[in-house]
Design a protein around this motif. Sequence first.
Motif, PDB file in Angstrom:
ATOM      1  N   MET A   1      -2.883  -6.083  10.594  1.00 16.88           N
ATOM      2  CA  MET A   1      -3.221  -5.901   9.175  1.00 16.88           C
ATOM      3  C   MET A   1      -2.085  -5.162   8.466  1.00 16.88           C
ATOM      4  N   ASP A   2      -1.549  -5.757   7.393  1.00 14.78           N
ATOM      5  CA  ASP A   2      -0.443  -5.117   6.701  1.00 14.78           C
ATOM      6  C   ASP A   2      -0.949  -4.075   5.708  1.00 14.78           C
ATOM      7  N   LYS A   3       0.006  -3.421   5.034  1.00 20.70           N
ATOM      8  CA  LYS A   3      -0.335  -2.318   4.144  1.00 20.70           C
ATOM      9  C   LYS A   3      -1.255  -2.748   3.013  1.00 20.70           C
ATOM     10  N   LYS A   4      -0.935  -3.869   2.359  1.00 20.61           N
ATOM     11  CA  LYS A   4      -1.750  -4.312   1.229  1.00 20.61           C
ATOM     12  C   LYS A   4      -3.176  -4.638   1.668  1.00 20.61           C
ATOM     13  N   GLN A   5      -3.309  -5.252   2.834  1.00 14.59           N
ATOM     14  CA  GLN A   5      -4.641  -5.578   3.341  1.00 14.59           C
ATOM     15  C   GLN A   5      -5.446  -4.317   3.620  1.00 14.59           C
ATOM     16  N   ARG A   6      -4.775  -3.297   4.173  1.00 12.37           N
ATOM     17  CA  ARG A   6      -5.464  -2.025   4.448  1.00 12.37           C
ATOM     18  C   ARG A   6      -5.920  -1.368   3.154  1.00 12.37           C
ATOM     19  N   ILE A   7      -5.066  -1.428   2.134  1.00  9.97           N
ATOM     20  CA  ILE A   7      -5.409  -0.826   0.842  1.00  9.97           C
ATOM     21  C   ILE A   7      -6.597  -1.543   0.220  1.00  9.97           C
ATOM     22  N   LEU A   8      -6.578  -2.871   0.260  1.00  6.50           N
ATOM     23  CA  LEU A   8      -7.684  -3.646  -0.309  1.00  6.50           C
ATOM     24  C   LEU A   8      -8.978  -3.398   0.450  1.00  6.50           C
ATOM     25  N   LEU A   9      -8.882  -3.293   1.782  1.00  5.18           N
ATOM     26  CA  LEU A   9     -10.075  -3.027   2.590  1.00  5.18           C
ATOM     27  C   LEU A   9     -10.645  -1.658   2.266  1.00  5.18           C
ATOM     28  N   GLU A  10      -9.775  -0.672   2.152  1.00  2.00           N
ATOM     29  CA  GLU A  10     -10.244   0.670   1.816  1.00  2.00           C
ATOM     30  C   GLU A  10     -10.889   0.673   0.437  1.00  2.00           C
ATOM     31  N   ASN A  11     -10.284  -0.058  -0.509  1.00  2.00           N
ATOM     32  CA  ASN A  11     -10.855  -0.100  -1.850  1.00  2.00           C
ATOM     33  C   ASN A  11     -12.244  -0.730  -1.843  1.00  2.00           C
ATOM     34  N   GLU A  12     -12.458  -1.741  -1.006  1.00  2.00           N
ATOM     35  CA  GLU A  12     -13.778  -2.361  -0.897  1.00  2.00           C
ATOM     36  C   GLU A  12     -14.808  -1.348  -0.415  1.00  2.00           C
ATOM     37  N   ILE A  13     -14.419  -0.529   0.561  1.00  2.00           N
ATOM     38  CA  ILE A  13     -15.319   0.503   1.076  1.00  2.00           C
ATOM     39  C   ILE A  13     -15.648   1.522  -0.010  1.00  2.00           C
ATOM     40  N   LEU A  14     -14.609   1.955  -0.730  1.00  2.00           N
ATOM     41  CA  LEU A  14     -14.808   2.928  -1.806  1.00  2.00           C
ATOM     42  C   LEU A  14     -15.623   2.333  -2.950  1.00  2.00           C
ATOM     43  N   LEU A  15     -15.382   1.060  -3.254  1.00  2.00           N
ATOM     44  CA  LEU A  15     -16.150   0.401  -4.315  1.00  2.00           C
ATOM     45  C   LEU A  15     -17.638   0.315  -3.962  1.00  2.00           C
ATOM     46  N   ASP A  16     -17.927   0.057  -2.696  1.00  2.00           N
ATOM     47  CA  ASP A  16     -19.323   0.006  -2.258  1.00  2.00           C
ATOM     48  C   ASP A  16     -19.986   1.362  -2.471  1.00  2.00           C
ATOM     49  N   LEU A  17     -19.277   2.434  -2.101  1.00  2.00           N
ATOM     50  CA  LEU A  17     -19.806   3.777  -2.311  1.00  2.00           C
ATOM     51  C   LEU A  17     -19.963   4.063  -3.805  1.00  2.00           C
ATOM     52  N   TRP A  18     -19.005   3.588  -4.606  1.00  2.00           N
ATOM     53  CA  TRP A  18     -19.084   3.811  -6.054  1.00  2.00           C
ATOM     54  C   TRP A  18     -20.291   3.099  -6.645  1.00  2.00           C
ATOM     55  N   GLN A  19     -20.535   1.861  -6.244  1.00  2.00           N
ATOM     56  CA  GLN A  19     -21.681   1.122  -6.767  1.00  2.00           C
ATOM     57  C   GLN A  19     -22.997   1.808  -6.404  1.00  2.00           C
ATOM     58  N   GLN A  20     -23.069   2.346  -5.187  1.00  2.00           N
ATOM     59  CA  GLN A  20     -24.256   3.104  -4.792  1.00  2.00           C
ATOM     60  C   GLN A  20     -24.388   4.373  -5.633  1.00  2.00           C
ATOM     61  N   SER A  21     -23.245   5.008  -5.875  1.00  2.00           N
ATOM     62  CA  SER A  21     -23.240   6.232  -6.685  1.00  2.00           C
ATOM     63  C   SER A  21     -23.688   5.928  -8.103  1.00  2.00           C
ATOM     64  N   LYS A  22     -23.170   4.846  -8.643  1.00  2.00           N
ATOM     65  CA  LYS A  22     -23.495   4.463 -10.010  1.00  2.00           C
ATOM     66  C   LYS A  22     -24.987   4.194 -10.162  1.00  2.00           C
ATOM     67  N   ALA A  23     -25.615   3.737  -9.072  1.00  2.00           N
ATOM     68  CA  ALA A  23     -27.052   3.469  -9.088  1.00  2.00           C
ATOM     69  C   ALA A  23     -27.880   4.736  -8.901  1.00  2.00           C
ATOM     70  N   GLY A  24     -27.197   5.873  -8.708  1.00  2.00           N
ATOM     71  CA  GLY A  24     -27.905   7.142  -8.597  1.00  2.00           C
ATOM     72  C   GLY A  24     -27.969   7.740  -7.217  1.00  2.00           C
ATOM     73  N   ASP A  25     -27.241   7.176  -6.262  1.00  2.00           N
ATOM     74  CA  ASP A  25     -27.250   7.678  -4.889  1.00  2.00           C
ATOM     75  C   ASP A  25     -26.275   8.850  -4.770  1.00  2.00           C
ATOM     76  N   SER A  26     -26.810  10.061  -4.828  1.00  2.00           N
ATOM     77  CA  SER A  26     -25.949  11.249  -4.799  1.00  2.00           C
ATOM     78  C   SER A  26     -25.278  11.426  -3.440  1.00  2.00           C
ATOM     79  N   ALA A  27     -25.930  10.999  -2.355  1.00  2.00           N
ATOM     80  CA  ALA A  27     -25.327  11.108  -1.019  1.00  2.00           C
ATOM     81  C   ALA A  27     -24.088  10.224  -0.925  1.00  2.00           C
ATOM     82  N   ALA A  28     -24.167   9.030  -1.507  1.00  2.00           N
ATOM     83  CA  ALA A  28     -23.020   8.127  -1.505  1.00  2.00           C
ATOM     84  C   ALA A  28     -21.872   8.723  -2.322  1.00  2.00           C
ATOM     85  N   PHE A  29     -22.209   9.386  -3.425  1.00  2.00           N
ATOM     86  CA  PHE A  29     -21.168   9.986  -4.253  1.00  2.00           C
ATOM     87  C   PHE A  29     -20.494  11.141  -3.511  1.00  2.00           C
ATOM     88  N   CYS A  30     -21.277  11.910  -2.785  1.00  2.00           N
ATOM     89  CA  CYS A  30     -20.706  12.997  -1.983  1.00  2.00           C
ATOM     90  C   CYS A  30     -19.760  12.439  -0.923  1.00  2.00           C
TER      91      CYS A  30
END
Length: 203
Positions: A1-30
Amino acid sequence: MDKKQRILLENEILLDLWQQSKAGDSAAFCQLADKLYRTLFNYATSFTNDREYIKDAIQELMLHIWEKRQTINIQFVTIYFLKSLRNQILQEFRRNKHIYPYLDLDEIEEITDNHTIETEIEETENYHESQRKVRNAINELPKRQKEAIFLKFYEGLENEQIADMMQVNRQSVANLLFKAITTLKSQIPLLSHWILIIYMLIY
């Protein structure tokens, strides 16, 4: 996995946490805040060495984003948080110039997602010593150069993304990186191979 792929994968993980946070999940935001904390803290040292101030600024940022989460749309999580922290710090400096008389605000305003420098150094026998030298050398760079190096090699951003964050054009970013690399190369001869790799990435 190259650098760009790692960055995109990490962003997907962070985006999932953000969407949960946006829905009111304080544990996900933490959890999101915990994943971003070190990056935010290191980035803030581009502007000030006051560690307590940085901690307070990050806490204030997290509270603000949590309160406004339903109105915020994010595509690249790390970039959004970094840019928000940068704007918050600069606004604070402008409001309280008398508290930060040692800061060159004109210079800072001109400054206007995980491949790291350390991973290039890990291949050498003297990793820890090299790591210390690199950190010390980077900390001695002018603020604009330090910020550009951080965004390019600690966060893996493209020059266009760095230009947008720093509010300068792409050529200015390339110039800042070139000057920083030239300085680092002169101070750390053992890292000439690493410097060559960076030079190739810039151009």
